[in-house]
Design an enzyme around this catalytic site. Sequence first.
Site, PDB file in Angstrom:
ATOM      1  N   TYR A   1      32.127  49.704 -27.676  1.00 25.28           N
ATOM      2  CA  TYR A   1      32.184  48.262 -27.887  1.00 25.28           C
ATOM      3  C   TYR A   1      33.208  47.884 -28.953  1.00 25.28           C
ATOM      4  CZ  TYR A   1      31.059  43.498 -29.079  1.00 25.28           C
ATOM      5  OH  TYR A   1      31.158  42.157 -29.367  1.00 25.28           O
TER       6      TYR A   1
ATOM      7  N   LYS B   1      36.820  45.878 -28.318  1.00 29.19           N
ATOM      8  CA  LYS B   1      37.124  44.593 -28.954  1.00 29.19           C
ATOM      9  C   LYS B   1      38.390  44.690 -29.796  1.00 29.19           C
ATOM     10  CE  LYS B   1      35.034  41.311 -28.707  1.00 29.19           C
ATOM     11  NZ  LYS B   1      35.078  40.233 -27.676  1.00 29.19           N
TER      12      LYS B   1
END
EC number: 1.1.1.-
Length: 410
Positions: free
Chosen positions: A200, A204
């Site tokens: 994650y 990002k």
Amino acid sequence: MGQEGGGASGRGRCVGRPAGAPKEDGPSGGQFEYLRTVAAGMADSTEVRELVYLVTGGCGFLGEHVVRMLLQREPRLLELRVFDLHLGAWLEELKTGPVQVTAIQGDVTQAHEVAAAVAGAHVVIHTAGLVDVFGRASPETIYEVNVQGTKNVIEACVQTGTRFLVYTSSMEVVGPNIKGHHFYRGNEDTPYEAVHRHPYPCSKAQAERLVLEANGRKVHGGLPLVTCALRPTGIYGEGHQIMRDFYHQGLRLGGRLFRTIPASVEHGRVYVGNVAWMHVLVARELQQRAALMGGQVYFCYDQSPYKSYEDFNMEFLGPCGLRLVETRPLVPYWLLMLLAALNALLQWLLRPLLLYAPLLNPYTLAVANTAFTVNTDKAQRHFGYEPLFSWEDSRTRTIRWVQAMEGSAR
Ligand SMILES: NC(=O)C1=CN([C@@H]2O[C@H](COP(=O)(O)OP(=O)(O)OC[C@H]3O[C@@H](n4cnc5c(N)ncnc54)[C@H](O)[C@@H]3O)[C@@H](O)[C@H]2O)C=CC1
Ligand SMILES: C[C@@H](CO)CCC[C@@H](C)[C@H]1CC[C@H]2[C@@H]3[C@H](O)CC4=CC(=O)CC[C@]4(C)[C@H]3CC[C@]12C
């Protein structure tokens, strides 16, 4: 263009290539008193309605608040396109106002669907993403959605001539890092070793970098693309699924939650209404101050107090009857690490049969136990941002939302 991005500018490193799998439905929206008020109070202004906005992920927790805030506080809005893999039924109630609300069911990983949605838009607010730190998605699709999806949005802007792109990044682009370094009252320029391993934060960070590097590219028609990225800390408020999970966990445990994080470990939080407002404002001001704001990152912040993640949640869950047991963690950290590892092993063993994705896993335990708070005024200095909702207002609205859930939980 003013270059303020420095230490915490997201030039982070990812250890290992991230990838991912399909995400579960985000929470359905529309049942919050504030949002209904916002929709009812749609912007009524003498300004000329001429702008087309596109919000990707517009039916998500943050996306819904951005959609409603645009309808209330962007008077030049002619058409609002809401692009999401899962459209919410609540969108229908928004189609009665002066703005044309166009619901588009689509997938950001499909370039042609993105291009069709972007074509003709003046501004894109890209919030769509797989927000998964619980192992629900395999790494490949986290990468596919968060990075490839963002590439598709950027290329769609370039190909169709859309000039303004706001990306919803995250504090996780900066930290907490894999070394557990605390980030204490930091800002966009604070030196910090932004090194990650989890899919994650890696995805990002890569997506944010793509957006910032795209700033200045010539779009169809020859004018430059203007981009910026907003980095919310932990968002809370009406529709927050994790707050819902904590509440239901407390109900299952007889109204008690057991402390697992020391009260001294402060974690930055920001009210969803203020994050939505910052998106609306930055999208507007980006059009006027491209030289200053283009290619910049801004932390999302408000007056929400600095507290541990669990103590902060109790600001809302306490008034709804839950109690956080003990002033210090009941079990030693090594035992929590063992339990988190067992959860990860169980998830892996059970995956062929069912999805087991508890809140406690090695990553969430490490993040929760690493202080991360921001103290900045860059958004105020660059585009005049001030929180729209006070801490008291944010707290009251969130408590009311939990209480409404309580009614449904009985
Ligand atoms: N929730 C938080 O605390 C924080 C969230 N963020 C960022 O804010 C953004 C929104 O997050 P949330 O609202 O919390 O998540 P969410 O899961 O509630 O909303 C994400 C939305 O994106 C949509 N989506 C997912 N995959 C898609 C695809 N392939 N194509 C089209 N739409 C797709 C989902 O259907 C959902 O409506 C994300 O980019 C996230 O990284 C950043 C900091 C903190
Ligand atoms: C000890 C565990 C069980 O009690 C930990 C419980 C709390 C965690 C589930 C949360 C603690 C910190 C949260 C993350 C943080 O707010 C930063 C985030 C930014 C995002 O872009 C997405 C969400 C998140 C990763 C957020 C997720 C939940 C926590 C790990």
